[in-house]
Design a protein around this motif. Structure first.
Motif, short mmCIF file in Angstrom:
data_model
loop_
_atom_site.label_atom_id
_atom_site.label_comp_id
_atom_site.label_asym_id
_atom_site.label_seq_id
_atom_site.Cartn_x
_atom_site.Cartn_y
_atom_site.Cartn_z
N CYS A 1 17.95 -5.38 -0.59
CA CYS A 1 17.28 -4.18 -1.07
C CYS A 1 16.63 -3.48 0.12
O CYS A 1 16.12 -4.14 1.04
N ASN A 2 16.63 -2.17 0.09
CA ASN A 2 16.04 -1.37 1.17
C ASN A 2 15.24 -0.24 0.56
O ASN A 2 15.60 0.32 -0.49
N ALA A 3 14.14 0.09 1.20
CA ALA A 3 13.33 1.23 0.75
C ALA A 3 12.66 1.89 1.94
O ALA A 3 12.33 1.22 2.93
N ASP A 4 12.46 3.19 1.84
CA ASP A 4 11.69 3.89 2.86
C ASP A 4 10.78 4.90 2.19
O ASP A 4 11.07 5.38 1.09
N GLY A 5 9.68 5.18 2.84
CA GLY A 5 8.72 6.11 2.26
C GLY A 5 7.47 6.16 3.11
O GLY A 5 7.55 6.14 4.34
N ARG A 6 6.32 6.20 2.47
CA ARG A 6 5.05 6.28 3.20
C ARG A 6 4.05 5.29 2.59
O ARG A 6 4.04 5.08 1.36
N VAL A 7 3.25 4.71 3.47
CA VAL A 7 2.19 3.80 3.05
C VAL A 7 0.85 4.34 3.52
O VAL A 7 0.78 5.19 4.39
N HIS A 8 -0.21 3.82 2.92
CA HIS A 8 -1.56 4.23 3.30
C HIS A 8 -1.86 3.75 4.71
O HIS A 8 -1.60 2.60 5.08
N GLY A 9 -2.42 4.61 5.53
CA GLY A 9 -2.91 4.23 6.84
C GLY A 9 -4.42 4.30 6.85
O GLY A 9 -5.05 4.59 5.83
N SER B 1 0.83 -1.20 0.00
CA SER B 1 0.00 0.00 0.00
C SER B 1 0.87 1.26 0.00
O SER B 1 0.84 2.06 0.92
N ILE B 2 1.61 1.41 -1.06
CA ILE B 2 2.63 2.45 -1.14
C ILE B 2 2.02 3.79 -1.55
O ILE B 2 1.31 3.86 -2.55
N VAL B 3 2.32 4.80 -0.79
CA VAL B 3 1.97 6.16 -1.18
C VAL B 3 3.13 6.77 -1.96
O VAL B 3 2.95 7.35 -3.02
N SER B 4 4.31 6.64 -1.39
CA SER B 4 5.50 7.17 -2.04
C SER B 4 6.73 6.45 -1.49
O SER B 4 6.71 5.95 -0.36
N ILE B 5 7.78 6.39 -2.28
CA ILE B 5 9.06 5.85 -1.84
C ILE B 5 10.10 6.95 -1.93
O ILE B 5 10.27 7.55 -2.99
N SER B 6 10.74 7.22 -0.83
CA SER B 6 11.75 8.28 -0.81
C SER B 6 13.07 7.76 -1.34
O SER B 6 13.51 8.11 -2.42
N ALA B 7 13.72 6.92 -0.59
CA ALA B 7 15.02 6.39 -0.98
C ALA B 7 14.94 4.89 -1.16
O ALA B 7 14.18 4.21 -0.48
N MET B 8 15.72 4.39 -2.10
CA MET B 8 15.89 2.96 -2.28
C MET B 8 17.38 2.69 -2.34
O MET B 8 18.16 3.55 -2.73
N GLY B 9 17.76 1.50 -1.94
CA GLY B 9 19.18 1.24 -1.93
C GLY B 9 19.52 -0.24 -1.86
O GLY B 9 18.64 -1.09 -1.70
N TRP B 10 20.80 -0.49 -2.00
CA TRP B 10 21.35 -1.84 -1.91
C TRP B 10 22.41 -1.87 -0.82
O TRP B 10 23.27 -0.97 -0.74
N TYR B 11 22.33 -2.91 -0.01
CA TYR B 11 23.30 -3.15 1.05
C TYR B 11 23.80 -4.58 0.89
O TYR B 11 23.14 -5.39 0.25
#
Length: 123
Positions: A95-103, A27-37
């Motif tokens: 893979c890593n991601a951060d952002g906002r999801v629907h609440g 339920s993704i609203v937006s993704i700010s950063a994505m990355g690889w570790y």
């Protein structure tokens, strides 16, 4: 929440190339950063490359000039093109991601990790 699924890992000879892909769903609203570790046996997890929603990239010194991170915002995907692979690049790549999801009423932040994909570079 948000699920991240990586693909593209495998066994490659030193000097070879691999492309890793990661797809985000939920339920993704937006993704700010994505990355690889990545995490090698006996080592801590370390940042390999990150990319923001506006395309700003950051790389670990050890991969600069060899790896390229990119993303497709429309598909919620991030990629890692790995060239001139070295034995030291061996490890599990996450893979890593951060952002906002629907609440229920308002969106809320999230941080998610994939389960990892093994990359093994042989000499």
């Amino acid at each position: 929440q948000v699920q991240l699924v990586e693909s593209g890992g495998g066994l490659v000879q030193a000097g070879g190339s691999l492309i890793l892909s990661c797809a985000a769903s939920g339920s993704i609203v937006s993704i700010s950063a994505m990355g690889w570790y990545r995490q090698a046996p006996g080592n801590q997890r370390e940042m390999v490359a990150t990319i923001t929603s506006d395309g700003s990239r950051n790389y670990a010194d050890s991969v600069k000039g060899r790896f390229t991170i990119s993303r497709d915002n429309g598909k919620n995907m991030v990629y890692l093109q790995m060239n001139s692979l070295e034995r030291e690049d061996t490890g599990v790549y996450y893979c890593n991601a951060d952002g906002r999801v629907h609440g229920q009423f308002l969106s809320r932040p999230f941080v998610s990790w994939g389960q990892g994909t093994q990359v093994t570079v042989s000499s």
